[in-house]
Design a protein around this motif. Sequence first.
Motif, PDB file in Angstrom:
ATOM      1  N   UNK A   1     -17.178 -47.201  49.056  1.00 45.30           N
ATOM      2  CA  UNK A   1     -17.023 -47.779  50.394  1.00 45.30           C
ATOM      3  C   UNK A   1     -15.570 -48.181  50.544  1.00 45.30           C
ATOM      4  N   UNK A   2     -15.191 -47.961  51.707  1.00 43.72           N
ATOM      5  CA  UNK A   2     -13.727 -48.196  51.943  1.00 43.72           C
ATOM      6  C   UNK A   2     -13.286 -49.862  51.924  1.00 43.72           C
ATOM      7  N   UNK A   3     -12.240 -50.236  51.579  1.00 46.27           N
ATOM      8  CA  UNK A   3     -11.787 -51.496  51.598  1.00 46.27           C
ATOM      9  C   UNK A   3     -12.140 -52.259  52.990  1.00 46.27           C
ATOM     10  N   UNK A   4     -11.796 -51.721  54.074  1.00 46.12           N
ATOM     11  CA  UNK A   4     -11.935 -52.296  55.418  1.00 46.12           C
ATOM     12  C   UNK A   4     -13.389 -52.556  55.748  1.00 46.12           C
ATOM     13  N   UNK A   5     -14.278 -52.040  55.225  1.00 49.52           N
ATOM     14  CA  UNK A   5     -15.819 -52.100  55.313  1.00 49.52           C
ATOM     15  C   UNK A   5     -16.090 -53.446  54.377  1.00 49.52           C
ATOM     16  N   UNK A   6     -15.437 -53.570  53.494  1.00 53.02           N
ATOM     17  CA  UNK A   6     -15.781 -55.044  52.705  1.00 53.02           C
ATOM     18  C   UNK A   6     -15.056 -56.062  53.513  1.00 53.02           C
ATOM     19  N   UNK A   7     -13.975 -55.940  53.949  1.00 53.31           N
ATOM     20  CA  UNK A   7     -13.381 -56.975  54.928  1.00 53.31           C
ATOM     21  C   UNK A   7     -13.955 -57.389  56.078  1.00 53.31           C
ATOM     22  N   UNK A  39     -12.538 -68.737  53.473  1.00 50.43           N
ATOM     23  CA  UNK A  39     -12.987 -67.063  53.506  1.00 50.43           C
ATOM     24  C   UNK A  39     -13.878 -66.872  52.425  1.00 50.43           C
ATOM     25  N   UNK A  40     -14.385 -65.705  52.310  1.00 54.84           N
ATOM     26  CA  UNK A  40     -15.452 -65.247  51.333  1.00 54.84           C
ATOM     27  C   UNK A  40     -15.097 -64.014  50.739  1.00 54.84           C
ATOM     28  N   UNK A  41     -15.461 -63.654  49.369  1.00 50.69           N
ATOM     29  CA  UNK A  41     -15.222 -62.481  48.734  1.00 50.69           C
ATOM     30  C   UNK A  41     -16.340 -61.985  48.266  1.00 50.69           C
ATOM     31  N   UNK A  42     -16.778 -60.905  48.793  1.00 55.12           N
ATOM     32  CA  UNK A  42     -18.034 -60.123  48.433  1.00 55.12           C
ATOM     33  C   UNK A  42     -17.561 -59.025  47.375  1.00 55.12           C
ATOM     34  N   UNK A  43     -18.663 -58.888  46.398  1.00 54.15           N
ATOM     35  CA  UNK A  43     -18.503 -57.841  45.516  1.00 54.15           C
ATOM     36  C   UNK A  43     -18.707 -56.481  46.375  1.00 54.15           C
ATOM     37  N   UNK A  44     -17.986 -55.353  45.644  1.00 48.66           N
ATOM     38  CA  UNK A  44     -18.502 -54.173  46.277  1.00 48.66           C
ATOM     39  C   UNK A  44     -19.805 -53.755  46.508  1.00 48.66           C
ATOM     40  N   UNK A  87     -28.087 -54.966  50.698  1.00 46.55           N
ATOM     41  CA  UNK A  87     -28.363 -56.309  49.880  1.00 46.55           C
ATOM     42  C   UNK A  87     -28.080 -57.522  50.547  1.00 46.55           C
ATOM     43  N   UNK A  88     -28.672 -58.566  50.471  1.00 45.28           N
ATOM     44  CA  UNK A  88     -28.065 -60.134  51.029  1.00 45.28           C
ATOM     45  C   UNK A  88     -27.488 -60.676  49.632  1.00 45.28           C
ATOM     46  N   UNK A  89     -26.425 -60.869  49.592  1.00 45.37           N
ATOM     47  CA  UNK A  89     -25.507 -61.357  48.502  1.00 45.37           C
ATOM     48  C   UNK A  89     -25.833 -62.788  48.105  1.00 45.37           C
ATOM     49  N   UNK A  90     -25.925 -62.782  46.914  1.00 45.14           N
ATOM     50  CA  UNK A  90     -26.211 -64.335  46.399  1.00 45.14           C
ATOM     51  C   UNK A  90     -24.891 -65.023  46.445  1.00 45.14           C
TER      52      UNK A  90
END
Length: 122
Positions: A1-7, A39-44, A87-90
């Motif tokens: 998954x590209x980094x911009x997608x996570x951003x 801000x938020x940080x989601x795992x890959x 998935x909905x992240x915890x």
Amino acid sequence: MPNYHIDRINDDIRRVLAEKLREVKDPRIQQGAMVTITHTETTRDLRYCKVYVSVLGEFNEKEMLRGLRSVAGYLRRELGRSLDLRYTPELTFQLDDSIAHGAYINQIINDLDIQHDDDDTE
């Protein structure tokens, strides 16, 4: 998954949580302090998300975190309804004091008694 997608996902999560946090009725969160999601940080793998929260005003840090943990299930459910993710992240919450620290530094700079030279003609 590209980094911009996570951003992009992080931005969407931050936006939705900021909207839903205003609707929360928990008195530990709405105790006269301004709560902002910085801000938020989601795992890959989209399983976990750290949510950084900045609070301005008088508040009890432990009670604020307890209140945020107690509404995490509600916020996660609303997040799942608003965003179409696999998935909905915890959600885990962390206090971020960067805004308060910036305001403190700004106050120190403003309190300095600096003499300005008005002679720029030399």
